[in-house]
Scaffold this active site. Structure first.
Site, mmCIF file in Angstrom:
data_model
loop_
_atom_site.group_PDB
_atom_site.id
_atom_site.type_symbol
_atom_site.label_atom_id
_atom_site.label_comp_id
_atom_site.label_asym_id
_atom_site.label_seq_id
_atom_site.Cartn_x
_atom_site.Cartn_y
_atom_site.Cartn_z
ATOM 1 N N GLU A 297 0.822 -1.203 0.000
ATOM 2 C CA GLU A 297 0.000 0.000 0.000
ATOM 3 C C GLU A 297 0.865 1.266 0.000
ATOM 4 O O GLU A 297 0.590 2.226 -0.693
ATOM 5 C CB GLU A 297 -0.901 -0.017 1.242
ATOM 6 C CG GLU A 297 -1.898 1.115 1.296
ATOM 7 C CD GLU A 297 -2.843 0.985 2.487
ATOM 8 O OE1 GLU A 297 -2.433 0.403 3.505
ATOM 9 O OE2 GLU A 297 -3.972 1.482 2.389
ATOM 10 N N ASN B 65 1.296 10.078 7.813
ATOM 11 C CA ASN B 65 2.694 10.391 7.526
ATOM 12 C C ASN B 65 3.514 10.566 8.808
ATOM 13 O O ASN B 65 4.729 10.364 8.792
ATOM 14 C CB ASN B 65 2.774 11.641 6.636
ATOM 15 C CG ASN B 65 2.384 11.301 5.204
ATOM 16 O OD1 ASN B 65 1.850 10.218 4.938
ATOM 17 N ND2 ASN B 65 2.656 12.210 4.280
ATOM 18 N N GLU B 66 2.840 10.899 9.909
ATOM 19 C CA GLU B 66 3.560 10.974 11.184
ATOM 20 C C GLU B 66 4.080 9.582 11.559
ATOM 21 O O GLU B 66 5.216 9.422 11.993
ATOM 22 C CB GLU B 66 2.645 11.515 12.296
ATOM 23 C CG GLU B 66 2.371 13.020 12.203
ATOM 24 C CD GLU B 66 1.472 13.409 11.035
ATOM 25 O OE1 GLU B 66 0.703 12.540 10.556
ATOM 26 O OE2 GLU B 66 1.538 14.580 10.606
#
Lengths: 361, 388
Positions: free
Chosen positions: B243, B371-372
């Protein structure tokens, strides 16, 4: 389509890395900064023994007859080591230019015949004046200088016949000069029209060289910060365990990692004489410059106050990143060159998915 | 290093191009997040499969052509070049498919892959729960063994495509005493099973791209367990790698956006005059799309050479999601005051589907693991920074 480096290329990288880890340490760098020339004949000869200085030159000139794609990993290593020697100026900019000229015979052939084997053997360095740069780098250790006369013609002048004025600069390892000299018929290599074409090609090769070095510099700046963040404790734990610090470094790593294949593609395009090689170089220079600048800014921030001192090695790589960003076309200039080409392509028609590799049309 | 295509790759490109030119619907299909649009997209999947183009990198026996990843990338380039419809079964073909190849038994592969390729089974994704988003180890939905079945209870959320899909792949907690990533299992569940209830969630754009799924004593046969009981984390991480990494977001998609963005800049010179930074933002997006393509070819080369994609997929995910959003933000800025108009507005002019794309791009840094989280993974596993 294959992005792998072959065994020889990887082994060559390993040899260069081993030599630089041994002979180009931070302590060596600091010693060289303090010296008058800032250069090490021994280090240059060591690189020559590995074949690096003659890598792009034909065998008849003592070289290995290889290409940019065989050189790119070694250039990355030279950035990682913050090598002060004029690899880009000599190996990428000047020597191949002289070799191209020599193919046309005449005086250039005798100049090349005399000097290129010395470059390959590590006995001589070359310097090249180029309109993109305000000064000539490493003119003081170059036995032969390729200089531009007022009329745009290109000349080969030995160092004994020029007067150099050192121009102080920010990177303690860099040596920049203005050159006073007099052109003569005996020094002429190429007239203005011929010189321009050669200088354009040298510019692309040199810009590519800087881009490859920036990859190594950027990675080293991140590595320095990772090491420091793993040791330095605040609030009772290593600062590298703080999310804010991690995120800064991950962001910088993204920039370096995605500049990398662009630089490798540029190497390939130069090596195969791809029609868009110059544009591929511009992309590489723009992205690698920005990645290195981001890594520098990040590394400084992670180091905190100690990073702002002369004592800590960080600034050597940081200042090199800044210097290379402005050399052989700044990243803004290169983005501009690419933008002109992309916007001028009226149909905006990708030549095979914008990779612009040879496919079918 | 040889960045030229081989004769075989060029021939493959020509074949794909010709088929797509002849078969791609002339009219764009309705959004796949509407009932009619979903049906139309399913029909397109069937047509692709009939042409042998449903999933070109799969083995022939499962409906593929057995081509390598480089040819898959070529196919994707041609797919976007032809303006073909989005893949309604992307969760199945790009995420579950490769995971089945890696972890599935021969029987499972034969059972699930061909109908997936044919568009008969469209798959939804069931990862997140109300209290387990990017923190997948916090999953609490339970599955306990009862004879040759598991009995599932609990709730999943943000299940993409679940409203009209046929199947869902999930991770459940099979060991109630386990903590974090131990004791999880990966299962395949039909959405029409007794006890499954799907409740649509309207997205930012008003469409129903995802849903909540409730499980009330749902009985799942043990042969729908993928991998080992208690080994679901490993399977899920593999899927997450696809993914974030190579499969779901092929470069052609972003290169198409970059080309459209260049055209938008050219068509709106007055906007670029008003704000001279816009031209630079466009070219940065263009360069990033190309860098992403090159990086993907590089990764494909590595995988073909026997390598694997590990934590680097986190760098990928950060890169494509931020690139996509930046390009769409630039497009919105180029459109200026018209950017708020829907394409159906009479005054819309050339706004196209940028608004739609912008809102979708906003989700990029959130889904597939925020994204963290990706930055934490990259910092700890690639750079070796200490865990917090």
């Amino acid at each position: 389509m294959d992005f792998h480096f072959n065994e020889e290329q990887l082994m060559f990288r390993d040899s260069v890395r081993a030599l630089l880890e041994r002979d180009c340490t931070a302590a060596v760098l600091r010693e060289l900064w303090a010296g008058e020339s800032g250069r090490s004949d021994g280090l240059w000869r060591g690189l020559a023994e590995l074949g690096l200085t003659g890598l792009l030159l034909a065998e008849e000139h003592g070289g290995l007859g290889m290409a940019e794609v065989d050189l790119v990993l070694a250039l990355e290593e030279s950035g990682r080591a913050c090598l002060p020697e004029p690899l880009v100026e000599t190996v990428l900019a000047a020597a191949p230019l002289l070799e191209t000229l020599a193919a046309g015979g005449g005086s250039a052939a005798s100049v090349a015949g005399k000097w290129l084997p010395r470059v390959a053997a590590g006995e001589a360095r070359l310097a090249l004046e180029h309109p993109a740069n305000p000064c000539v780098a490493d003119a003081h250790v170059a036995e032969l200088l390729l200089l531009l006369a007022g009329d745009g013609s290109l000349h080969a002048v030995e160092r004994a016949h020029v007067e150099l004025t050192r121009q102080p600069c920010n990177d303690a390892a860099r040596r920049l000069f203005t050159v006073d000299w007099k052109p003569g018929d005996d020094s002429l290599l190429a007239n203005a029209a011929g010189a321009m074409r050669l200088l354009d090609a040298a510019f692309d090769r040199a810009a590519f060289g800087c881009a490859a070095q920036q990859l190594g510099i950027g990675q080293k700046l991140i590595d320095l910060a990772v090491d420091y963040a793993g040791q330095r404790e605040q609030f009772g734990r290593a600062i590298g365990s703080f999310q804010a610090v991690k995120h800064h470094l991950a962001t910088a790593q993204v920039a370096v990692e995605f500049a990398r294949p662009v630089v490798y593609r540029a190497a390939c395009s130069l090596a195969t004489g791809h029609a868009d090689a110059g544009l591929h170089v511009s992309q590489a220079k723009a992205m690698a410059d920005e990645a290195a600048l981001l890594a520098a800014r990040t590394s400084l921030q992670v180091h905190g106050g100690i990073g702002y001192t002369w004592e800590v090695d960080l600034h050597a790589w940081m200042k090199r990143a800044w210097a290379l960003e402005m050399t052989w076309g700044g990243s803004a200039w290169h983005r501009g060159r690419l933008a002109d080409a992309v916007l001028a392509d009226v149909d905006n028609n990708p030549r095979e998915g914008q990779l612009q590799l040879q496919g079918v049309n | 290093m040889d960045l030229d295509y081989t004769q075989q790759q060029r021939a493959f490109r020509v074949e794909a191009r010709e088929w797509l030119e002849a078969n791609v619907p002339a009219q764009a299909l309705q959004s796949m997040d509407t009932e009619q649009g979903f049906a139309a997209h399913r029909e397109w999947e069937t047509k692709l499969n009939e042409g042998g183009w449903a999933m070109v990198s799969w083995p022939v026996e499962y409906g593929g052509r057995g081509v390598d990843l480089i040819e898959w990338l070529i196919f994707e380039e041609e797919y976007y070049r032809a303006g073909a419809p989005g893949r309604v079964n992307q969760n199945g073909i790009f995420l579950l498919g490769p995971t089945l190849m890696e972890f599935g038994s021969d029987e499972q592969k034969a059972r699930f892959l061909p109908p997936m390729a044919a568009g008969i089974d469209v798959w939804a994704q069931g990862w997140s729960e109300p209290n387990a988003g990017s923190d997948m180890a916090a999953i609490r939905t339970t599955a306990f063994r009862d004879g040759d079945h598991y009995v599932v209870n609990g709730q999943k959320t943000w299940c993409s495509r679940a409203v009209w899909a046929d199947w869902i792949f999930c991770i459940f907690r099979t060991d109630p005493d386990s903590e974090r990533h131990r004791g999880l299992s990966f299962m395949l569940v039909p959405l029409d099973a007794e006890g499954v209830q799907v409740r649509a969630i309207e997205q930012l754009d008003g469409e129903t791209g995802f849903a909540e799924v409730f499980f009330d004593n749902v009985r799942v046969p043990v042969d729908q367990l993928l991998g080992e009981e208690g080994g679901g984390w490993k399977v899920a991480m593999s899927t997450a790698g696809f993914e974030r990494g190579l499969m779901l977001r092929s470069p052609a998609r972003y290169q198409a956006t970059a080309r459209k963005l260049v055209a938008l800049l050219r068509d709106n010179p007055e906007a670029a005059q008003r704000d001279p930074t816009l031209g630079d933002r466009v070219i940065r997006g263009w360069m990033q799309a190309e860098a992403y393509a090159l990086q993907t070819y590089r990764t494909a080369s590595r995988i073909i050479g026997g390598g694997s994609i590990g934590a680097e997929s986190s760098l990928n995910k950060i890169f494509w999601s931020e690139m996509d959003l930046a390009m769409h933000e630039t497009a919105m800025a180029l459109l200026g005051p018209r950017a708020e108009l829907l394409p159906t507005a009479r005054a819309a002019g050339d706004v196209g589907d940028w608004l739609d794309g912008f809102q979708f791009a906003l989700a990029g840094p959130i889904y597939a693991g925020t994204n963290e989280i990706q930055r934490n993974i990259a910092a700890e596993r690639l750079l070796g920074l200490p865990r917090g």
